[in-house]
Design an enzyme around this catalytic site. Structure first.
Site, short mmCIF file in Angstrom:
data_model
loop_
_atom_site.label_atom_id
_atom_site.label_comp_id
_atom_site.label_asym_id
_atom_site.label_seq_id
_atom_site.Cartn_x
_atom_site.Cartn_y
_atom_site.Cartn_z
CG HIS A 199 -1.77 -1.20 5.92
ND1 HIS A 199 -2.37 -0.24 6.72
CD2 HIS A 199 -1.80 -0.70 4.66
CE1 HIS A 199 -2.72 0.80 5.97
NE2 HIS A 199 -2.39 0.55 4.72
CB CYS A 258 -0.90 -0.01 1.23
SG CYS A 258 -2.09 1.36 1.26
CG ASP A 316 -0.69 3.99 5.38
OD1 ASP A 316 0.24 4.49 6.06
OD2 ASP A 316 -1.87 3.97 5.76
NE ARG A 335 -0.59 5.01 8.79
CZ ARG A 335 -1.85 4.80 9.16
NH1 ARG A 335 -2.22 5.03 10.42
NH2 ARG A 335 -2.75 4.37 8.28
CB CYS A 343 -5.96 -0.51 4.45
SG CYS A 343 -5.78 0.05 2.74
#
Length: 209
Positions: A100, A41, A43, A45, A103
């Site tokens: 994750h 992803c 993302d 993080r 998400c």
């Protein structure tokens, strides 16, 4: 923010690049040979190299919203090109699809894509996730979110086999596919285990092996 990034690059040059100059030079001078294609992803993080403790050159990485792998018949050119290049040209022996918990893309699909009318590209991109979510049993919000994340990873995992390069490598026995979910809170990984038909903690598989 940009200045911070540039200062970070300067620290990289003065510290890490200095101590690893020979290693990085060797990487630049040879054909890359990553051990895995990692599809994760976007993302901020979820950093593939960080959570797998990988060094430069070990992972060929594709990241997008909700870690999607559109089917070959409806392939996104960028994702499809990366898969074909990694599997067909670089001959990676492993492909990992890693979602994750927490998400945002999956949560948007749960909440309803009609709320994202100002972001038509996002709506189009997440349409397959919405279809996956709709097929899930109705449960409480947190459980549904976790289940949707896992179901989404498995859907992308299945889509990989629609690519000719992947299908050929699987048939030849030169490629293995893996479905993972990263937990932002515990920092742990869950890996899909075919025998149990469930995601299990990664250390369980390592200890069993």
């Amino acid at each position: 923010m940009v200045d911070t990034l540039l200062r970070g690059h300067r620290r990289f040059l003065s510290k890490r690049a200095g101590s690893q100059r020979d290693f990085l030079t060797r990487l630049a001078s040879t054909q890359q040979s990553p051990g895995a294609l990692f599809i994760g992803c976007s993302d901020s993080r979820v950093i593939p190299e960080l959570l797998t403790h990988s060094t430069p050159g070990e992972l060929f990485v594709v990241r997008n919203v909700a870690n999607l792998v559109p089917t070959f018949q409806n392939a996104d050119a960028s994702v499809g090109a990366a898969i074909e290049y990694a599997v067909g040209h670089l001959k990676v022996p492993h492909v990992v699809v890693c979602g994750h918990y927490g998400c945002g893309g999956v949560k948007a699909a749960i909440d309803g894509l009609d709320q994202l009318s100002s972001m038509p590209s996002v709506v189009e991109w997440l349409a397959p996730v919405a279809a996956t979510v709709e097929a899930l049993p109705v449960t409480d919000t947190e459980t549904r979110w976790d289940q949707a994340v896992e179901a989404n990873v498995l859907a992308q995992f299945a889509n990989l086999s629609t690519f000719t390069a992947v299908a050929r490598a699987l048939e030849a026995g030169t490629l293995e596919l893996h479905a993972w979910v990263y937990d932002l809170w515990s920092l742990g990984l869950r890996v899909y285990d075919d025998e149990r038909a469930a995601f299990v903690r990664s250390h369980e598989l390592l200890d069993a092996g």
